[in-house]
Scaffold this active site. Structure first.
Site, short mmCIF file in Angstrom:
data_model
loop_
_atom_site.label_atom_id
_atom_site.label_comp_id
_atom_site.label_asym_id
_atom_site.label_seq_id
_atom_site.Cartn_x
_atom_site.Cartn_y
_atom_site.Cartn_z
NE ARG A 103 -0.56 1.92 3.75
CZ ARG A 103 0.62 2.50 4.04
NH1 ARG A 103 1.71 1.82 4.31
NH2 ARG A 103 0.72 3.83 4.08
N GLY A 104 0.27 2.42 -0.15
CA GLY A 104 1.03 3.66 -0.19
C GLY A 104 1.27 4.03 -1.65
CB ALA A 105 0.45 7.11 -3.56
CG ASP A 156 -3.27 9.98 0.49
OD1 ASP A 156 -3.34 10.26 1.70
OD2 ASP A 156 -2.92 8.86 0.06
CG ASN A 205 -2.19 12.78 4.71
OD1 ASN A 205 -1.78 11.93 3.93
ND2 ASN A 205 -1.77 12.85 5.96
CE LYS A 206 -5.03 6.79 5.90
NZ LYS A 206 -5.75 5.92 4.97
#
Lengths: 347, 347
Positions: free
Chosen positions: A49-51, A238, A247-248
């Site tokens: 995961r993670g762009a 993000d 963002n989150k």
């Protein structure tokens, strides 16, 4: 301190190795992935995961498809690899980086005149993307490190670390670079409900590098600010539009509380995160399924009849941002993202 | 709508009945408690929790001790009951209400001239305390209801509801009274990490009364304020000193974000919560064990080597409080708790 490589090519075995992020922190499990089908499953299940990490995974995915393709004719070979790439691309349609990594490798092999050459070109491009990503994180790290004072206590949210990139990390890359440059930095990691990327992943990768980390519940952050324990907030992003940082979920709360307590609020993100075409109102915030909030192991902690609102991200207006740290320089407040390209405003 | 009685005396069986709060919301389980030993266990395991509810439990506990004591001589009887009361008192030494409820019943039976009379007096006093608590919640409810506009969306944190009292609730009592008076109110309940009293208990008791409730993670509250979804924040209190309101960790974050968004921040609490002798610096914030944060069902979600900071409460300075709703009236900002007794400032 090497910032925990997240995924890498095993030349001997001809496989893509990655850390399964779903089993952390209890189990450090490296998966040897030998088929595109397995990689599709890995991305769907958030094992990767993670762009930025997804961009690298997409690139290695095409290299893997090329490596295992049994076809003997170059045209049939390229056709098979392209088909596998399309299967991979739709696994997470919202992650632009995934498609970007896939396309870079596909383009590289498009004019290959032999299968051997195509395989070498694919792997070479994937390795290049992984190295570029790491280099980008190191550049962000160094530029961010200069912003931090010695003996700094940072608050971070979610995981903008090595596990979200090929290695080193964006926000956590700044932490690593600062420590490498001799500064004393310790981190308060918000657990980051509902999926706990803060307690599970950020704490794990910092501990692995011997960095002092304390896990707190998300709602305790403001009280730590009140007690003068936090010197600065540092998060990833993000997507960054002209007006806000996406963002989150929870990031906005930290930004508001940082402002109230007169604490700097820093965002660390590569230039690829900037989206100059859109504004807050143009971006739909993903709402995820209720089970992420209602399930706690085998327990159900929310009555079935209660509604649940589960935003995955929030938006922080630019006027709450003290600085955005990119690989090319630091954008200080008042942040104007046009200066990202012109670099006029970047110091 | 009756606000879910939390604990009550079963006259036929001669037992203390209560809702086991540890098994909610999955299982509604009423425990018939027939011994002081079982009640001690219930309080220790948080089957019964919430300061006002603990006061009522302490009172019924002494009544239960009197009910089951086999002694035939009044002096031996009173001595046994007192011994049981002391065992009960130390179960949760920080909850002042527990000792207060115990002492009121002990004092009532101290001069009883027969065992039958002592048993009746004990039960009568315990019932009186339960009724007083409920009456207090209804008074808070009515005074708070007047503050709310029709069609109001409230944000609440933790559980300041019927389950924390004998019934009706303080913050949730205001919700119930407002709805009973014909106002349309819906509630966003923050899940309240780490122990989830918001998602488990607040959502459960509101659903049970047919009140519209939506569960969110704690860190999503500020973003809902930014989206103009929240009209006011309404919470309970564990202790109110001259300068701050002590309440569940996360309360301060909501107060800061409410101020930033120009949203009222209300506290609902009985006068027994006020502590005029102390200031913030005199009160130690309880830090609870790390397992509350690190355990998620059978999973461990924090690496063993990471530190954990787990404050149970935080402190919100009075200048962030729009009003405190008590059973005798509403203290408006600037809140001066001296006026609680003189009532000069209470409207």
């Amino acid at each position: 301190m090497n910032g925990t490589a997240t995924l890498w090519w095993n030349k001997e075995a001809g496989s893509l190795c990655y850390i399964d992020q779903t089993s952390l922190p209890e189990k450090y499990r490296v998966v040897e992935c030998r088929s595109v089908g397995r990689l599709v499953k890995a991305i769907g299940r958030l094992e990767i995961r993670g762009a930025p990490a997804l961009g690298v995974a997409g690139a290695y995915g095409v290299a893997l498809a090329a490596h295992v393709c049994p076809k003997k004719n170059i045209d049939a070979f390229l056709s098979d690899v392209s088909r596998d790439a399309e299967i991979l691309r739709v696994t997470r349609p919202t992650a632009v980086n995934l498609g970007w990594g896939i396309d870079r490798v596909l383009q590289k092999i498009a004019s290959a005149d032999s299968i051997t050459s195509a395989r070498l070109l694919a792997l070479g491009e994937a390795e290049a993307i992984a190295h570029e990503d790491t280099a980008c994180c190191h550049a962000i790290g160094q530029k961010g490190a200069d912003l931090l004072h010695d003996k700094t206590t940072l608050l971070t949210h979610c995981n903008a670390g090595a596990l979200a990139c090929s290695s080193w990390g964006t926000a956590l890359g700044v932490v690593r670079s600062a420590i490498e440059s001799g500064k004393k930095v310790n981190v308060f990691a918000c657990e980051t409900r509902p999926l706990l990327q803060g307690s599970r992943l950020t704490a794990w990768e910092l501990i692995r590098d011997g960095i002092d980390v304390t896990v707190i519940t998300d709602s305790a952050a403001a009280y730590l600010m009140r007690k003068h324990i936090i010197d600065a907030v540092l998060v990833g992003a993000d997507r960054i539009t002209r007006d806000v940082v996406f963002n989150k979920i929870g990031t906005y709360m930290h930004a508001v509380c940082a402002r109230y307590h007169d604490i700097p609020f820093y965002v660390a993100a590569p230039l690829s995160t900037f989206d100059k075409q859109k504004r807050e109102q143009d971006v739909i915030i993903e709402e995820r399924n209720r089970e992420e909030v209602t399930r706690m192991g085998i327990r159900c902690v929310v009555p079935d009849a209660a509604r649940v609102k589960n935003y995955a991200f929030d938006a922080t207006p630019m006027d709450l941002v003290t600085a955005i740290i990119t690989e090319r320089g630091v954008l200080h407040a008042p942040v104007n993202i046009d200066s990202v390209l012109s670099m006029k405003n970047i110091r």
